[in-house]
Design an enzyme around this catalytic site. Structure first.
Site, mmCIF file in Angstrom:
data_model
loop_
_atom_site.group_PDB
_atom_site.id
_atom_site.type_symbol
_atom_site.label_atom_id
_atom_site.label_comp_id
_atom_site.label_asym_id
_atom_site.label_seq_id
_atom_site.Cartn_x
_atom_site.Cartn_y
_atom_site.Cartn_z
ATOM 1 N N LYS A 69 0.865 -1.185 0.000
ATOM 2 C CA LYS A 69 0.000 0.000 0.000
ATOM 3 C C LYS A 69 0.901 1.234 0.000
ATOM 4 O O LYS A 69 1.685 1.460 0.920
ATOM 5 C CB LYS A 69 -0.915 0.005 1.222
ATOM 6 C CG LYS A 69 -1.840 1.212 1.283
ATOM 7 C CD LYS A 69 -2.741 1.150 2.509
ATOM 8 C CE LYS A 69 -3.658 2.356 2.584
ATOM 9 N NZ LYS A 69 -4.533 2.308 3.775
ATOM 10 N N ARG A 110 -10.793 9.598 1.936
ATOM 11 C CA ARG A 110 -10.699 10.258 3.241
ATOM 12 C C ARG A 110 -11.885 11.201 3.451
ATOM 13 O O ARG A 110 -12.356 11.370 4.576
ATOM 14 C CB ARG A 110 -9.366 11.003 3.352
ATOM 15 C CG ARG A 110 -8.184 10.039 3.421
ATOM 16 C CD ARG A 110 -6.844 10.727 3.330
ATOM 17 N NE ARG A 110 -5.770 9.745 3.270
ATOM 18 C CZ ARG A 110 -4.546 9.993 2.844
ATOM 19 N NH1 ARG A 110 -4.227 11.215 2.445
ATOM 20 N NH2 ARG A 110 -3.628 9.041 2.814
ATOM 21 N N LYS A 128 1.347 10.234 5.393
ATOM 22 C CA LYS A 128 1.467 8.853 5.864
ATOM 23 C C LYS A 128 2.722 8.171 5.307
ATOM 24 O O LYS A 128 2.784 6.947 5.222
ATOM 25 C CB LYS A 128 0.208 8.075 5.492
ATOM 26 C CG LYS A 128 -1.064 8.680 6.089
ATOM 27 C CD LYS A 128 -2.293 7.801 5.892
ATOM 28 C CE LYS A 128 -3.515 8.405 6.567
ATOM 29 N NZ LYS A 128 -4.705 7.516 6.510
ATOM 30 N N GLU A 165 7.731 -6.674 1.271
ATOM 31 C CA GLU A 165 6.535 -6.537 2.104
ATOM 32 C C GLU A 165 5.581 -7.713 1.897
ATOM 33 O O GLU A 165 5.031 -8.261 2.856
ATOM 34 C CB GLU A 165 5.820 -5.217 1.780
ATOM 35 C CG GLU A 165 6.531 -3.971 2.245
ATOM 36 C CD GLU A 165 6.263 -3.674 3.714
ATOM 37 O OE1 GLU A 165 5.621 -4.497 4.400
ATOM 38 O OE2 GLU A 165 6.695 -2.598 4.184
ATOM 39 N N LYS A 218 -2.183 -1.499 -3.700
ATOM 40 C CA LYS A 218 -3.022 -0.303 -3.640
ATOM 41 C C LYS A 218 -2.138 0.942 -3.710
ATOM 42 O O LYS A 218 -1.134 1.010 -2.992
ATOM 43 C CB LYS A 218 -3.823 -0.328 -2.326
ATOM 44 C CG LYS A 218 -4.775 0.835 -2.136
ATOM 45 C CD LYS A 218 -5.479 0.732 -0.784
ATOM 46 C CE LYS A 218 -6.449 1.902 -0.597
ATOM 47 N NZ LYS A 218 -7.088 1.880 0.729
ATOM 48 N N SER A 257 -10.219 5.495 -4.726
ATOM 49 C CA SER A 257 -11.196 6.570 -4.900
ATOM 50 C C SER A 257 -10.763 7.600 -5.929
ATOM 51 O O SER A 257 -11.581 8.082 -6.727
ATOM 52 C CB SER A 257 -11.451 7.242 -3.551
ATOM 53 O OG SER A 257 -10.238 7.752 -2.998
ATOM 54 N N TYR A 259 -15.288 0.840 -6.785
ATOM 55 C CA TYR A 259 -16.549 1.495 -6.468
ATOM 56 C C TYR A 259 -17.544 1.355 -7.616
ATOM 57 O O TYR A 259 -18.733 1.618 -7.445
ATOM 58 C CB TYR A 259 -16.300 2.977 -6.148
ATOM 59 C CG TYR A 259 -15.371 3.141 -4.970
ATOM 60 C CD1 TYR A 259 -15.836 3.001 -3.668
ATOM 61 C CD2 TYR A 259 -14.008 3.391 -5.151
ATOM 62 C CE1 TYR A 259 -14.983 3.121 -2.581
ATOM 63 C CE2 TYR A 259 -13.148 3.503 -4.071
ATOM 64 C CZ TYR A 259 -13.636 3.363 -2.792
ATOM 65 O OH TYR A 259 -12.782 3.462 -1.721
#
Length: 338
Positions: free
Chosen positions: A207, A217, A230, A246, A261, A287, A326
């Site tokens: 991610k 968000r 982040k 990872e 992602k 998104s 979505y």
């Protein structure tokens, strides 16, 4: 010259013509290398408290937050179209947000109530349940913040408790999206010790710290609270080998499947992960990706239906087993027309 012939003295033409296979829909379908079906789609949904409540997400045209009762109905409609998996995200009341995110660990929180209602109404629909603190954290981060530092081990302790209450509520898949080190192993051990050996873990293994998360968000109400970025825990967009490390760590700790992602800007990562590990590899059309398609289509710059299906096909072509999108319900309807 090999492969060429003279036709009616008019010049040289190829004996091999790839266009012959493209000449009719039945032929194109017969030789297609990649296939997209409704069973590849996972629908991310946003739940809010109350009854009969519905809120639009301005930055995501066509996306709504729904109270549990309306969400149960919407999932029923999606299931009838063949969408049999969804990813659940809560919009938590700001009054319940704290610096330690303790609302995430309560058995009667919004997320757990939604899980119970959805599994009771639609037991054949799989629930991917988000595990991270950003919906519950007054700081807007995926982990506990102290003196500007996101604490790893203290956060993992909370994520374990969060996973256990979700499993008890009926979650089919726990989806840790926080990117804390060691959380997959800790959650797997806790689930197994509590008797939830059947509950899957889908690790958000690769991610990236991305600009494409902004509308999400907005949807969960964490955008205003977020201080800083982040980048100390989500991955650097410049790295690919790190993604493989990872993924390897999360698989070693007990992940059943892994996530890349965002999606479209990271198709190379999807392909590398699938080819390297040959494990179930999921991808998230996030998104911002969805919003860009909708904005362009809304302005008449793209054909919406074609762009939606083409973008999803790209993930399958890169090697993804399944896609969080979505547009899942919309795509299900479009696929029925094909």
């Amino acid at each position: 010259m090999s492969g060429l012939t003279v036709v009616n003295g008019l010049g040289r033409f190829p004996r091999t013509r790839p266009r012959r296979l493209r000449g009719a829909a039945w032929s194109r379908n017969l030789v297609a290398e990649t296939h997209l079906s409704v069973s590849d789609l996972i629908w991310p949904v946003f739940v809010l408290d109350g009854e009969g409540q519905r809120e639009t997400v301005p930055s995501m045209p066509g996306v709504e937050r729904m109270s549990i009762d309306l969400l149960v109905d919407a999932v029923g409609e999606a299931s009838n179209l063949g969408v049999k998996a969804l990813a659940l995200f809560p919009k938590v009341d700001p009054s319940l947000k704290t610096s330690d995110g303790r609302e995430a660990t309560k058995a009667d929180n919004l997320m757990c109530r939604a899980i119970r209602a959805l599994k009771a109404a639609h037991p054949d629909v799989g629930l991917f349940c988000d595990v991270a603190l950003d919906p519950y954290n007054s700081d807007g981060h995926d982990g506990i913040v102290r003196d500007g530092i996101i604490l790893n081990d203290e956060t993992v302790e909370v994520l374990v408790k969060q996973s256990l209450v979700q499993a008890a509520a009926g979650a089919d898949v726990i989806g840790p999206s926080d990117m804390m080190d060691g959380r997959i192993g800790a959650i797997r051990d806790a689930l197994d010790q509590a008797g939830y050996t059947h509950v899957q873990i889908m690790a958000y293994a690769a991610k990236y710290a991305s600009a494409y998360y902004g509308p999400f968000r907005d949807a969960i109400g964490s955008d205003g609270a977020l201080k800083g970025d982040k980048k100390t825990y989500q991955m650097d967009a410049r790295n690919t080998d790190e993604a493989l490390r990872e993924v390897a760590m999360d698989l070693d700790e007990g992940a059943d499947s892994v996530m890349v992602k965002p999606g479209m800007p990271y198709l190379d990562i999807v392909q590398r992960v699938r080819e390297t590990f040959a494990v179930p590899t999921l991808v998230y059309q996030v998104s911002g990706e969805y919003a860009m398609i909708k904005a362009a289509a809304g302005n008449g710059w793209l054909d919406n239906d074609s762009a939606v299906l083409e973008s999803l096909m790209a993930f399958k072509r890169a090697g993804a087993n399944a896609i969080f999108t979505y547009a899942a319900v919309e795509a299900a309807r479009l696929l029925r027309r094909e």
